[in-house]
Design a protein around this motif. Structure first.
Motif, PDB file in Angstrom:
ATOM      1  N   MET A 169       0.865  -1.267  -0.010  1.00  0.00           N
ATOM      2  CA  MET A 169      -0.077  -0.048  -0.092  1.00  0.00           C
ATOM      3  C   MET A 169       0.806   1.173   0.000  1.00  0.00           C
ATOM      4  O   MET A 169       0.461   2.400  -0.472  1.00  0.00           O
ATOM      5  N   LEU A 214      -4.941  14.230   3.490  1.00  0.00           N
ATOM      6  CA  LEU A 214      -4.896  12.479   3.447  1.00  0.00           C
ATOM      7  C   LEU A 214      -4.390  12.054   4.731  1.00  0.00           C
ATOM      8  O   LEU A 214      -4.810  11.107   4.983  1.00  0.00           O
ATOM      9  N   PRO A 234      -7.659  10.174   8.234  1.00  0.00           N
ATOM     10  CA  PRO A 234      -7.407   9.137   9.204  1.00  0.00           C
ATOM     11  C   PRO A 234      -7.281   9.591  10.644  1.00  0.00           C
ATOM     12  O   PRO A 234      -7.653   8.819  11.435  1.00  0.00           O
ATOM     13  N   VAL A 244      -7.737  -1.878   7.872  1.00  0.00           N
ATOM     14  CA  VAL A 244      -8.253  -0.625   7.070  1.00  0.00           C
ATOM     15  C   VAL A 244      -7.655   0.502   7.206  1.00  0.00           C
ATOM     16  O   VAL A 244      -7.070   1.240   6.144  1.00  0.00           O
ATOM     17  N   MET A 245      -7.604   0.798   8.545  1.00  0.00           N
ATOM     18  CA  MET A 245      -6.893   2.154   8.916  1.00  0.00           C
ATOM     19  C   MET A 245      -5.439   2.135   8.668  1.00  0.00           C
ATOM     20  O   MET A 245      -4.676   3.013   8.174  1.00  0.00           O
ATOM     21  N   ILE A 254      -4.630   2.583   4.922  1.00  0.00           N
ATOM     22  CA  ILE A 254      -4.902   3.896   4.560  1.00  0.00           C
ATOM     23  C   ILE A 254      -3.529   4.673   4.859  1.00  0.00           C
ATOM     24  O   ILE A 254      -3.049   5.566   4.049  1.00  0.00           O
ATOM     25  N   THR A 261      -0.859   3.797   2.585  1.00  0.00           N
ATOM     26  CA  THR A 261      -1.026   4.534   1.468  1.00  0.00           C
ATOM     27  C   THR A 261      -0.515   6.246   1.484  1.00  0.00           C
ATOM     28  O   THR A 261       0.347   6.682   0.491  1.00  0.00           O
ATOM     29  N   VAL A 262      -1.033   6.672   2.467  1.00  0.00           N
ATOM     30  CA  VAL A 262      -0.780   8.141   2.510  1.00  0.00           C
ATOM     31  C   VAL A 262       0.543   8.585   2.773  1.00  0.00           C
ATOM     32  O   VAL A 262       1.226   9.373   2.384  1.00  0.00           O
TER      33      VAL A 262
END
Length: 258
Positions: A70, A118, A122, A200-201, A204, A207-208
Motif C-alpha cells: 500500500m 489525506l 484518518p 483498513v486504517m 490507509i 498509502t498516505v
C-alpha cells in the motif's frame, strides 16, 4: 456534541493557528518561500517514515506485504496525480502573470494540501475513536495532533501567501487540511467507530505515507531549490524534521503516545 468530537475539532482547528502565523507580516521573500517548502517536506518525511508507516506495519493482522504494498500504491498514486495536474514552473509562482499565478498556485496548493489532508483525515478518525474508548488517552493524542497541525498549517500557508500575496487564499488552503481532520472525526462520530477496521486504517496510513514521501521528494524539495538556487533546501527539511521529532519526544516524555 460529544467530548471526543470536540477534541477532534479542536485538534483540527489548530491548523488555522499555523495558517495565521504564516500570513502575519509582510509578503515572504523567495528565501522564506523556499525554506517553507523544505520545512513542509521535512514534516511530511518524518511523519510518513517515522510515525505512519511503522504504525501501519505494527497493526495486528497487517502483513508486511500488504503494508509495504500500500505504501508503493501511494507512491504510484502520487505520480499518477502528478501527470494529471497541469505542470507549472517554480519561477512562475513569483514572476508570472496573474493567470500563471492561478495555474501555479492551483497545482502546488492542491498537491501540498492533498498530502496533508489525506494524512489528517484518518488521524481525525483515530483521535475520535481513541477518545471514545479512553478519554485520558484521547486527550494526549488530541494534544499531539494539535502540535502537528500548527507547523503543518504554517507549511501550507507560507508558500501560498508568498506566491500570491493573498492572506485569504493562504488561510483557505491551510484550513482545508484542518477541515479534513474534522471531517474524519465527524465520520467516525456518525458511524460510532464500529465500522473502522484497524487493518483498513493501517492500509490507509501506509498509502498516505507513500503519497507524502513522493510529494516531498519529487515536488517540494526541487521546487524549493529552483525558487532559491543560492540556498540549500535541506536546511528547511532538517528544521521541519526537528520540529516534528522534538514534539514527539516531548509528548513521550509527558507520558503520551501519538
Amino acid at each position: 456534541m460529544s467530548v471526543p468530537l470536540i477534541l477532534t475539532i479542536l485538534a483540527g482547528a489548530a491548523t488555522f493557528i499555523g495558517a495565521i502565523l504564516g500570513v502575519l507580516g509582510q509578503k515572504p521573500s523567495n528565501r522564506v518561500l523556499a525554506f517553507s517548502l523544505g520545512f513542509a517536506a521535512g514534516i511530511m518525511l518524518l511523519i510518513s517514515l517515522m510515525e505512519m508507516l511503522p504504525a501501519a506495519l505494527a497493526t495486528e493482522n497487517m502483513s508486511p506485504m500488504l503494508g509495504y504494498g500500500m505504501f508503493v500504491v501511494g507512491l504510484l498514486g502520487y505520480f499518477a496525480l502528478d501527470r494529471i495536474l497541469p505542470h507549472a514552473h517554480p519561477q512562475d509562482l513569483m514572476q508570472g502573470t496573474q493567470q500563471t499565478f492561478s495555474r501555479g498556485l492551483r497545482r502546488t496548493a492542491i498537491l501540498l494540501t492533498l498530502g496533508i489532508s489525506l494524512h489528517n483525515f484518518p488521524e481525525g478518525i483515530a483521535t475520535y475513536v481513541t477518545a471514545s474508548n479512553d478519554l485520558e488517552l484521547g486527550l494526549g493524542i488530541a494534544f499531539a495532533v494539535a502540535l502537528h497541525n500548527i507547523p503543518e498549517g504554517l507549511a501550507v500557508a507560507g508558500p501560498v501567501y508568498a506566491a500570491t500575496g493573498s492572506k485569504r487564499s493562504a488561510v483557505f488552503w491551510a484550513g482545508i487540511s484542518g477541515l479534513a481532520e474534522i471531517l474524519g472525526g465527524v465520520l467516525a462520530w456518525l458511524i460510532l467507530g464500529s465500522l473502522v477496521s484497524p487493518v483498513v486504517m493501517a492500509a490507509i496510513m501506509a498509502t498516505v505515507a507513500g503519497i507524502m514521501v513522493a510529494l516531498s521528494v519529487d515536488e517540494l524539495m526541487p521546487l524549493a531549490k529552483e525558487i532559491d538556487p543560492n540556498n540549500n533546501p535541506s536546511y528547511g527539511v532538517l528544521c521541519g524534521m526537528s520540529v516534528m521529532g522534538l514534539s514527539l519526544v516531548a509528548l513521550q516524555a509527558m507520558g503520551f503516545s501519538g
